[in-house]
Design a protein around this motif. Structure first.
Motif, PDB file in Angstrom:
ATOM      1  N   HIS B 304      41.669  42.476  41.582  1.00 12.68           N
ATOM      2  CA  HIS B 304      41.780  42.217  40.120  1.00 12.68           C
ATOM      3  C   HIS B 304      40.523  42.221  39.643  1.00 12.68           C
ATOM      4  CE1 HIS B 304      46.214  42.633  39.615  1.00 12.68           C
ATOM      5  NE2 HIS B 304      45.883  41.788  41.209  1.00 12.68           N
ATOM      6  N   CYS B 351      42.793  40.396  33.037  1.00 12.68           N
ATOM      7  CA  CYS B 351      42.207  40.707  34.529  1.00 12.68           C
ATOM      8  C   CYS B 351      40.946  41.767  33.516  1.00 12.68           C
ATOM      9  CB  CYS B 351      43.187  41.012  34.403  1.00 12.68           C
ATOM     10  SG  CYS B 351      42.830  42.450  36.393  1.00 12.68           S
ATOM     11  N   LYS B 353      39.567  44.330  36.257  1.00 12.89           N
ATOM     12  CA  LYS B 353      39.569  45.758  37.214  1.00 12.89           C
ATOM     13  C   LYS B 353      41.014  46.219  36.654  1.00 12.89           C
ATOM     14  CE  LYS B 353      36.473  46.212  39.217  1.00 12.89           C
ATOM     15  NZ  LYS B 353      35.518  46.952  38.812  1.00 12.89           N
ATOM     16  N   CYS B 355      44.323  47.896  37.460  1.00 13.30           N
ATOM     17  CA  CYS B 355      44.987  46.872  38.681  1.00 13.30           C
ATOM     18  C   CYS B 355      46.428  47.721  38.374  1.00 13.30           C
ATOM     19  CB  CYS B 355      45.465  45.911  38.239  1.00 13.30           C
ATOM     20  SG  CYS B 355      46.126  44.636  37.263  1.00 13.30           S
ATOM     21  N   HIS B 359      47.796  46.155  33.496  1.00  9.01           N
ATOM     22  CA  HIS B 359      47.023  45.496  33.368  1.00  9.01           C
ATOM     23  C   HIS B 359      46.217  45.475  32.392  1.00  9.01           C
ATOM     24  CE1 HIS B 359      42.875  44.859  34.083  1.00  9.01           C
ATOM     25  NE2 HIS B 359      42.435  46.316  33.420  1.00  9.01           N
ATOM     26  N   MET B 362      47.116  41.347  31.856  1.00 10.98           N
ATOM     27  CA  MET B 362      47.772  40.633  32.326  1.00 10.98           C
ATOM     28  C   MET B 362      46.184  39.215  32.667  1.00 10.98           C
ATOM     29  SD  MET B 362      46.401  41.105  36.693  1.00 10.98           S
ATOM     30  CE  MET B 362      45.916  39.690  37.724  1.00 10.98           C
TER      31      MET B 362
END
Ligand code: HEM
Ligand code: CU
Ligand code: CU
Lengths: 604, 426
Positions: B304, B351, B353, B355, B359, B362
């Motif tokens: 993340h 977040c 990255k 994931c 995602h 997040m």
């Protein structure tokens, strides 16, 4: 030359006879060993893949511009499974992005660009009868074709295609529990890329050997057109970097199947505690970007080579600073191997290592700047002829500048902290790598179409296509910088989350997203003109003359009708560099390379 | 369906129409004896002009976007380090925008100016060493400035903070964030992923948490003993695939428990206090204005990235590796609401990255409090430490040599239902 003659003996084509019509359909069009045919096979396959990837991008752009709204287009292409009620599923969004990126980078711009033009131009511009090994050349195409099919098949898998981004970072790509695409979809991705790499290696080795061994008499290295120099360096980059990707993929496959822990450590996923310990996801990133960065130049260099040729020819001027251009190509090639860490500034990599990569990365800007200024100097006081190819080549220089300067910001680690993985990056790499390479490819297709098919493409349609593409490309990717500066992360399915904490950012992002999507649809529709022009002209275009652009390079000394061995009779002998345009004292404004120096004439 | 047919029809008709137009165009060129490769003067000039117009469009587009959207997206940088970044970013932006305007202008202007004119021959000009030297050296100098300034900032931003920094851990998992404050002693307790369970989500290491984890591993609902019973019970008929998967589960659990016994052997109870006084915070991250923070990042499952757009801070979280970053927020949330003229504005931790499917959802709200407010909040939280919340009956944190307890004895509060989702696949 011996090896070529030998190849031809194998197909019962004894000497360089003209009656290649006896060839069967299969050996002429399918399992052809002829470099011109293989080049065309690469081109058509890549164009097909490119269309698919473009379509995928339109699908996810619809979601980004009108999130959560039902769309007929989405339900038409994706059906109930992936777009229930016409709304794209979250994980399929990631799947589309991943396959879009993969196809664009590897299949369109690596396989397609250097595959097509290395094949067609290396033997023709060097004065060779064919590639060093026609058989390996054929093999390289078929590997490419099989890997393309495998990649497309992965779109139809029940659990979805690979969804970890085109960089497939583990652990996400290693754990099917983490995302549905990391099951069979990822397996197919890995298989496809493995085959792709095998094909690409065979092809590259062939190009290298051909350039080193099969140059005709008088074609010294410093008389080679810049196209050949770029293909040559590209092939070397590919040979040195693709095996590293293969090894990264292999270790990933072992982590997935054999329970090894190269990339995995201390993980709990889907409620299950894994026993893997000691691996590092950063190892993967190092391996991946050791390929990944040279890959950018594998994509870009051939485009720069093609445009050098097109710009020089259509400026009726020698390319400015030929030797400096070669120097820059070599410098870029070398430096591209020691900059990969600029993709990893904020991954937890040691910050000191980061500073080293800042330094090497910004060094690469110097040869790039030299190239740009040399292009500008070539245009200066030229006599410019705007064929569609020339227009594309000029806009390549423009996108190379526009995307290059944002690269300086991203390469500065302190600044990258704030914009890494945002749409600023998406804008940067699309312009500098995506658009530049696509423009280079279009320039190549328009310029060498008469050589490939013996007919001319329609110029007017070419103009319309060019202007739609240029305006569309800037319209899509320019605003993306500002989406990124607002802090919008990439690989986000929906920016509505912004509503909760910053409605102003949300509105700005959505406004821009709608603009981007509309330009994207426009640009995509514009490509239909190209497709039409391309296929129509193959069959019905006006017949081409032997040297339509009054060009100096050897390919224009071959007959319009294709033949095995390229030249009837003797191979041409080279007496000069390829850029004697508008040379003072000459009768015409071009002097082909096979014309001996006149009395008292000096080589450049 | 009908609409699709109509679309198809329109496409086909359009293609035919274009084909006809092309045909007519070609026939008329033939009549005029014009060849496709000869670009006529009119087309040539027209395209040159269009290129020049395009340049202006491009420049105006850039300036317009800059004026309208420029930096407004995320507002002024809200941390001391972020202000430095913004200053540098603006400087770089000016440099590269200048290059952008200058070189693009030359490119399009030359294209326009030097379009082919009848009777004018191109100037044969293959190279000029001085010029080439010039445009190698000048960019090199500019880049040197950029590199030096950039690395200076980079070193400052990434250097490890001193003891005046408050330590906070950010723990990431699909798809949320959890914060752990270092408590009174400003030291984070140690952790080990193997100890992760419902009442020890972050896997903190203390004698009690080790014992609890071992107990669950052995005797929990899906613990080792229950799997063994299932495998050995002749009255239960297991299909081959179930049996294999159970055996696999068992062997990995046995491996884990061996490591846990080892951990227990080597555990030094002196450090328990570091963990006991930590406190855990979900949903919202509270920070104190003008306080330097040393963040430690961890991940439970995949990569993340902790991205704080307003503080210009970002760092990936990596399973198996602790990463770090520091910054000093210097504008409180309330002040920022006024600056942004938006009552509902909030800082955010996103977040950044890829994931997994969710995602994009997040994230965690971040609230920067004034010093006074923060102290109030912290005082309250100090009463809800890890120990208070989950292991109230454990040996007191401060005692250097706690009374040895029987290894199978487990703190009563720890005997919570086993994390229900573990191994539920069987
Ligand atoms: C019609 C033209 C195109 C459009 C509208 C488009 C749009 C996009 C967008 C919006 C993304 C980012 C999605 C995200 O991060 O959430 C993306 C990703 C990407 N695109 Fe394109 N693109 C186009 C053409 C190209 C071309 C020509 C290339 C070739 C280099 C390319 C390569 C990529 C790559 C490598 C990614 C990253 C994929 C990933 O994040 O894994 N695209 N594209
Ligand atoms: Cu790179
Ligand atoms: Cu995440």
């Amino acid at each position: 030359m011996a090896s070529v003659a030998h190849e031809e003996d194998l197909h019962g084509h004894g000497h360089h006879n003209h009656d290649h019509h006896e060839e069967g359909f299969v050996s002429k069009y399918i399992f052809s060993h002829d470099h011109k045919m293989i080049g065309k096979q690469f081109l058509i396959t890549a164009v097909f893949m490119g269309i698919i990837a473009m379509l995928l991008s339109i699908l996810f752009r619809i979601q980004l511009a009108w999130p959560g709204e039902s769309s007929d287009t989405l339900s038409f292409f994706l059906g109930e499974q992936w777009a229930p009620g016409g709304v794209l599923k979250e994980d399929m969004y990631l799947g589309l992005v991943t396959i879009h990126g993969t196809i664009m980078v590897f299949f369109l711009l690596t396989g397609g660009l250097s595959g097509t033009f290395s094949n067609i131009l290396i033997p023709l511009q060097l004065g060779a009868r064919d590639m060093a090994s026609g058989f390996l050349n054929m093999l390289s195409y078929w590997f490419f074709a099989i890997s393309s099919v495998t990649m497309l098949l992965s779109l139809f898998v029940e659990s979805g295609p690979a969804m970890a981004g085109w960089t497939i970072y583990p652990p996400l790509s290693a754990l099917p529990q983490a995302v549905s695409g990391s099951g069979l979809g990822m397996t197919l991705w890995l298989i496809s890329m493995t085959i792709f790499i095998a094909g690409s290696l065979i092809g590259s080795l062939n190009y290298i050997v051909t350039v080193i061994n099969l140059r005709t008499k008088g074609m010294t290295m410093t008389r080679m057109p810049l196209t050949i120099w770029t293909f040559f360096v590209t092939a070397i980059l590919g040979v040195l970097s693709f095996p590293v990707l293969l090894s990264a993929a292999l270790l990933l496959t072992m982590d997935r199947l054999a329970g090894t822990s190269f990339y995995l450590s201390d993980i709990i996923v889907g409620g299950e505690m894994l026993t893997n310990h000691g691996g590092s996801p950063l190892l993967y990133q190092h391996l991946f970007w050791f390929l990944g960065h040279p890959e950018v130049y594998i994509v870009l260099l051939p485009a720069l080579g093609l445009s050098s040729e097109v710009i020089s020819t259509n400026s009726r001027k020698p390319i400015f600073g030929y030797r400096a251009m070669i120097g820059s190509i070599l410098a870029i090639g070398f430096l591209s191997f020691i900059v990969w860490g600029h993709h990893m500034f904020i991954t937890g990599m040691n910050p000191f290592l980061g500073s080293v990569f800042v330094f090497t990365t910004l060094l690469i800007a110097i040869p790039s700047a030299v190239k740009v200024f040399n292009y500008l100097a070539t245009l200066w006081r030229g006599s410019l002829i705007f064929t569609p190819a020339m227009l594309f080549a000029i806009s390549l220089v423009s996108t190379f500048i526009t995307g290059g300067v944002t690269g300086i910001i991203l390469a500065d680690s302190a600044l990258d902290i704030a914009i890494h993985d945002t749409y600023f990056v998406v804008a940067h790499f699309h312009i500098v790598m995506g658009m530049s390479a696509v423009f280079g490819m279009f320039a190549g297709v328009y310029h060498w179409f008469p050589k490939m098919y013996g007919r001319m493409m329609n110029t007017r349609l070419g103009y319309v296509h060019f202007w739609i593409t240029l305006v569309g490309a800037y319209g899509v990717f320019f605003p993306m910088h500002f989406v990124g500066l607002a802090g919008a992360p990439r690989r986000y399915y929906d920016f509505s989350v912004y509503k909760d904490f910053n409605i102003d950012s949300f509105e700005m992002i959505m406004d821009l997203n709608v603009i981007v999507t509309i330009f994207a649809i426009l640009a995509a529709l514009g490509q239909a003109l190209f497709l039409f022009n391309f296929f129509y002209s193959i069959y019905r275009g006006p017949k081409a003359v032997q040297n339509p652009w009054n060009s100096n390079t050897l390919e224009w000394t071959t007959p319009v009708e294709h033949m095995h061995g390229n030249w009837p009779g003797e191979l041409p002998t080279v007496h000069r560099w390829p850029y004697d345009y508008s040379k003072p004292g000459a009768e015409t404004d071009f002097i082909p390379q096979n014309v001996p120096l006149a009395e008292g004439e000096e080589e450049h | 369906m009908e609409s699709k047919l109509i679309i198809l029809l329109v496409v086909i008709i359009a293609a035919v129409a274009i084909a006809q137009l092309v045909r007519v165009y070609e026939l008329s060129s033939k009549l005029r004896g014009k060849n496709e490769h000869e670009i006529n003067q009119k087309d040539n000039n027209f395209n040159a002009l269009l290129l020049l117009i395009f340049m202006f469009l491009q420049f105006f587009g850039f300036i317009y976007l800059m004026l309208v959207y420029g930096w407004t997206g995320r507002g002024e940088a809200a941390s001391i380090q972020g202000k430095e970044t913004d200053w540098l970013l603006s400087l770089n932006f000016i440099i590269v925008s200048t290059m952008f305007f200058f070189t693009n202008a030359l490119l399009f202007y030359f294209s326009y100016k030097y379009v082919r004119k009848p009777g004018v021959k191109a100037f044969y000009y293959p190279h000029n060493n001085k010029l080439e030297m010039f445009w190698t050296v000048v960019p090199a100098c500019i880049l040197a400035v950029i590199i030096i300034l950039g690395l200076k900032s980079w070193n400052e931003i990434t250097s490890v903070s001193g003891s005046d920094a408050k330590v906070v851990e950010l723990y990431s998992k699909q798809f949320d964030w959890t914060a752990r404050y270092a408590g009174k002693n400003n030291r984070l307790g140690k952790f080990d992923y193997k100890l992760t369970s419902d009442n020890n989500e972050l896997g903190l290491v203390t004698k009690n948490t080790i014992d609890t984890a071992i107990f669950h591993m052995l005797k929990g609902v899906t613990g080792i003993e229950s799997i063994q019973t299932k495998l050995n019970d002749p009255s239960i008929i297991l299909s081959d695939s179930v049996r294999i998967s159970l055996e696999k589960k068992l062997s990995s659990k046995e491996r884990l428990i061996r490591l846990m016994y080892q951990m227990k052997e080597n555990h030094d109870t002196k450090v328990d206090g570091d963990a006991w006084d930590d406190f855990i915070q979900k949903d919202t991250l509270y920070l104190c204005v003008n306080q330097l923070y040393e963040f430690k990042f961890r991940s439970r499952d995949v990569l993340h990235s902790a991205y704080f757009p307003h503080f210009r801070a970002q760092m990936n979280t990596v399973p198996g590796l602790t990463t770090r970053f520091k910054f000093t927020p210097d504008i409180t949330t309330n002040e920022m609401k006024i600056k942004m003229k938006n009552e509902n504005f909030n800082y955010i931790l996103m977040c950044n990255k890829i994931c997994g499917a969710s995602h994009y959802k997040m994230n965690m709200k971040v609230i920067v409090l004034s010093k006074a407010d923060y102290i109030k909040w912290e005082a309250k939280k100090m009463k809800e430490t890890f120990k208070d919340k989950y292991f109230p009956a454990a040996a007191p944190a401060k005692s250097p040599n706690p009374v040895p307890v029987d290894s199978t004895a487990v703190d009563s509060s720890a005997v919570l239902p086993e994390k229900k989702d573990s191994n539920k696949k069987v």
